[in-house]
Motif scaffolding. Structure first.
Motif, short mmCIF file in Angstrom:
data_model
loop_
_atom_site.label_atom_id
_atom_site.label_comp_id
_atom_site.label_asym_id
_atom_site.label_seq_id
_atom_site.Cartn_x
_atom_site.Cartn_y
_atom_site.Cartn_z
N GLY A 38 1.24 -1.19 0.30
CA GLY A 38 -0.04 -0.04 -0.02
C GLY A 38 1.07 1.20 0.24
N ALA A 39 0.19 1.71 -0.79
CA ALA A 39 1.20 4.01 -0.31
C ALA A 39 1.46 3.93 0.77
N ALA A 43 -1.25 4.33 4.03
CA ALA A 43 -2.25 3.61 3.98
C ALA A 43 -2.73 2.88 5.23
N LYS A 72 -0.57 0.54 7.15
CA LYS A 72 0.77 -1.12 7.13
C LYS A 72 1.44 -0.82 8.60
N VAL A 130 -3.46 -5.13 0.29
CA VAL A 130 -3.31 -4.09 -0.80
C VAL A 130 -4.53 -3.49 0.34
N HIS A 189 -5.27 0.89 1.55
CA HIS A 189 -5.63 2.02 1.31
C HIS A 189 -6.50 2.72 2.21
N GLN A 190 -6.24 4.08 2.65
CA GLN A 190 -6.92 4.45 3.47
C GLN A 190 -7.13 3.69 4.69
N LEU A 213 -8.08 -2.81 0.69
CA LEU A 213 -8.76 -2.59 -0.51
C LEU A 213 -9.11 -3.74 -1.63
N TYR A 263 -9.68 -1.36 -8.87
CA TYR A 263 -9.60 -0.42 -7.84
C TYR A 263 -8.44 -0.59 -7.58
N VAL A 264 -7.14 -1.10 -7.80
CA VAL A 264 -6.10 -1.24 -7.15
C VAL A 264 -5.02 -0.40 -8.47
N VAL A 324 -6.29 2.85 -7.30
CA VAL A 324 -5.85 3.62 -6.32
C VAL A 324 -4.45 4.00 -5.61
N TYR A 325 -3.49 2.93 -6.68
CA TYR A 325 -2.56 2.28 -5.81
C TYR A 325 -1.55 2.57 -7.16
#
Length: 266
Positions: A56-57, A60, A62, A236, A238-239, A243, A256-257, A260-261
């Motif tokens: 994840g970015a 995210a 983690k 994954v 996300h926010q 996700l 979706y990945v 957004v990713y």
């Protein structure tokens, strides 16, 4: 998903209930920092013996998730259980480590002025308390355990070398070894191949895949080629929420990945 009713406490990891195959249950967990939701009603379930990759970015969730699992951060709500019956939210960081959950941060934290062997011995003794650490001698069983770990991490020839003289990759392996001497059931590994050479990255992939099975390994990593080389299941984030989840191919093809990713249009 409706919240489960969990027992509140259990004495030790000896009583760990893995009858439902899963070793980690994270359900409905939320964490906020000054209004920012680092985790948002997150659900994650990991089977015993699995090697799971989290991607994840930045931001995210983690690191916050690992902080919650290891007792560093208390969530605003939700449940976190080790097996069916050990409520991690009712335990301190030290208690959680004693239960068999080990965490390795991105930057190696080895004792550079001491030998590889000394680092492993100190890690083994640290689990027994200060008095033991100062005065007790290692038993034959403990020395065999250290020899076994040296073989696993591939540092038999460097056992008497100062940790500070090791390569970056070798320091990462030593720190993993410092966790392994206490026989953890669950390992949380943060960006293990950052800064490694290609050869060190390959060796780390072999090491982590070899650990899974007897142990459960959760790896946070940004290197997608490395993730592809080790992961059967990728989650994954996300926010602060999950996700997507699946194989690397399934995740990379998830619309979706991609949006957004990977920052592309589906």
């Amino acid at each position: 998903m409706n919240a489960m009713r969990w027992p509140t406490e259990v004495a030790s990891a000896d009583e760990l209930d893995l009858s439902h195959e899963y070793i980690l249950y994270v359900e409905g967990v939320s964490v906020s920092f000054d209004g920012f939701k680092a985790l948002n009603d997150l659900n994650l379930y990991v089977k015993a013996g699995e090697l799971r990759c989290l991607i994840g970015a930045n931001g995210a969730g983690k690191t916050t998730l690992m902080d919650v699992i290891t007792g560093k951060t208390q969530p605003d709500g939700g449940n976190v259980f080790f097996g069916q019956n050990i409520n991690l939210l009712a335990r301190s960081e030290a208690d959680i480590a004693q239960l068999g959950i080990g965490r390795k941060f991105q930057k190696p934290t080895v004792f550079e002025a001491h030998s590889v062997l000394d680092n492993l011995e100190m890690s083994l003794k640290a689990n027994k308390g200060i008095w033991y650490n100062l005065f007790a001698k290692l038993s034959a069983v403990q020395r065999d355990k250290i020899d076994e770990v040296l073989s696993i991490i591939g540092l038999q020839q460097q056992r008497h070398m100062l940790a500070g003289a090791l390569s970056h990759g070798q320091k990462q392996w030593l720190e993993i070894g410092m966790l392994l001497v206490s026989d953890p059931l669950l390992l949380l590994i943060d960006e293990p191949v950052a800064g490694m050479t290609g050869q060190e990255t390959e060796r780390t992939a072999e090491l982590l895949t070899g650990l899974a099975g007897e142990r459960t390994v959760i790896v946070v990593e940004h290197d997608m080629e490395f993730v592809r080389s080790i992961a059967r299941t990728v989650t994954v984030l996300h926010q602060g929420s999950v996700l997507a989840q699946g194989t690397m191919d399934q995740v990379q093809s998830n619309r979706y990945v991609i949006e957004v990713y990977l920052g592309e249009e589906a």
